[in-house]
Write a protein that holds these residues in place. Structure first.
Motif, short mmCIF file in Angstrom:
data_model
loop_
_atom_site.label_atom_id
_atom_site.label_comp_id
_atom_site.label_asym_id
_atom_site.label_seq_id
_atom_site.Cartn_x
_atom_site.Cartn_y
_atom_site.Cartn_z
N LEU A 42 0.84 -1.20 0.00
CA LEU A 42 0.00 0.00 0.00
C LEU A 42 0.87 1.25 0.00
O LEU A 42 0.57 2.23 -0.68
N LEU B 242 -8.47 -7.28 -9.12
CA LEU B 242 -7.83 -6.16 -8.44
C LEU B 242 -8.85 -5.08 -8.08
O LEU B 242 -8.86 -4.58 -6.94
N VAL B 243 -9.71 -4.75 -9.03
CA VAL B 243 -10.74 -3.75 -8.77
C VAL B 243 -11.62 -4.19 -7.60
O VAL B 243 -11.91 -3.40 -6.69
N LEU C 127 -10.95 -6.31 -5.16
CA LEU C 127 -10.26 -6.35 -3.87
C LEU C 127 -9.99 -4.94 -3.34
O LEU C 127 -10.06 -4.69 -2.13
N LEU C 128 -9.67 -4.00 -4.24
CA LEU C 128 -9.45 -2.63 -3.81
C LEU C 128 -10.75 -2.02 -3.27
O LEU C 128 -10.75 -1.33 -2.25
N ALA C 129 -11.84 -2.29 -3.95
CA ALA C 129 -13.14 -1.78 -3.50
C ALA C 129 -13.48 -2.36 -2.12
O ALA C 129 -13.95 -1.65 -1.22
N ARG C 130 -13.19 -3.62 -1.95
CA ARG C 130 -13.49 -4.27 -0.68
C ARG C 130 -12.59 -3.73 0.42
O ARG C 130 -13.02 -3.57 1.57
N LEU C 131 -11.35 -3.44 0.07
CA LEU C 131 -10.42 -2.87 1.05
C LEU C 131 -10.94 -1.53 1.55
O LEU C 131 -10.94 -1.25 2.76
N ARG C 132 -11.38 -0.69 0.63
CA ARG C 132 -11.91 0.61 1.02
C ARG C 132 -13.13 0.46 1.92
O ARG C 132 -13.31 1.18 2.90
N SER D 69 -13.86 -2.09 3.87
CA SER D 69 -13.45 -2.59 5.19
C SER D 69 -12.92 -1.47 6.06
O SER D 69 -13.19 -1.41 7.26
N PHE D 70 -12.15 -0.58 5.47
CA PHE D 70 -11.62 0.55 6.23
C PHE D 70 -12.72 1.55 6.54
O PHE D 70 -12.80 2.08 7.64
#
Lengths: 164, 164
Positions: free
Chosen positions: A18, A132-133, A135-140, A142-143
């Motif tokens: 990151l 990738l899209v 997982l990035l969306a899911r990361l956002r 989660s945060f």
DNA sequence: TATTGTTATACTCTATAACTATA
DNA sequence: TATAGTTATAGAGTATAACAATA
């Protein structure tokens, strides 16, 4: 067999990745036209996707403080890419909306993004990009979900905590 | 059945996600101890992983200009987290190395990163995290490989282009 | 009194260019 | 002449706090 809450051995590696992804963001930013920094592109993109909205909503979507949002919005408004109308329901608010000029710029941005990524990701499959899209969306998410409760007790998150 | 070079319909979405991931990076940065901004953490992490190295090598790994690297290195050196020794093979160079104090700080950072991510990603499997790490690393590689040839003809990439 | 949005100030990060000291 | 590293300057991005107008 998935293992939730397991070893967490890759957390440090994720933190490192990151941290390093900034280089990719900067490279993407260099492809933008003059007068349109990355932050402006973000404002225009969100107004295109979500339609007319108020400052506070935009700040929430951008996940930055409204004071910062105000500056970015002023930048794109001065260049005629959006218009700010008074909100008939609340005279303190301003409703933001893309102008035809702004929509035209967005077309230009979409073309540049696509060309740049097509060049750099020529050996990626659509499936890879999709992963990738996702997982990035899911990361956002989660945060973001945690962020609401994490900082203060107030549910409105992107607001300056108002005096200390 | 994968389809390389297909529709590219998700390129705009990827650009948007990359733009928005800054919020996650900032949230991670808030977990760092005083005196240790994200850039310092990056310097320490790379010196820990790759061992003793020169400024130019570090700048290459960080993917930022050496002038910026110089500032970050000065910051961590002033706090005793790294030491700069003269390079016996080249008196212009300085060899960078972690100090015991720096390694101790890294332990603290690792713990904070892990705690933070364990909280936010409690519902992620190790497989999910591994996929994200892998895709982010590959993304950086795809951009990095192109960057060498893209900007100038010189193979040394992270150097100020030296006068115009 | 609380909220919406703006502005002033400060801090982090980065790039460009000029400079030094070696090579 | 070219390279390794430093420093000065400028610009983008963000957060905090103080403020004006309205609810």
């Amino acid at each position: 067999m998935e293992e939730p809450m397991a070893a967490h051995s890759q957390y440090e590696e994720l933190a490192r990745q990151l941290s390093a992804i900034g280089a990719v963001k900067r490279e993407m930013g260099r492809m933008l036209p003059q007068e349109c920094p990355p932050a402006s592109a973000g404002v225009l993109t969100l107004l295109d996707r979500h339609g007319e909205m108020r400052m506070s909503q935009l700040a929430e979507l951008l996940a930055i403080d409204m004071s910062v949002t105000s500056r970015h919005v002023a930048h794109v408004a001065e260049r005629g890419w959006i218009e700010r109308k008074p909100d008939p329901a609340d005279k303190r608010s301003r409703l933001l909306r893309l102008t035809p000029s702004g929509r035209q710029l967005l077309d230009e941005l979409a073309e540049r993004y696509t060309q740049t990524l097509a060049r750099y990701l020529h050996d990626w499959t659509d499936t890879d990009v999709g992963h990738l899209v996702e997982l990035l969306a899911r990361l956002r998410t989660s945060f973001g979900d945690c962020r609401i409760r994490a900082h203060h007790d107030s549910p409105a998150a992107t607001r300056t905590p108002a005096a200390g």
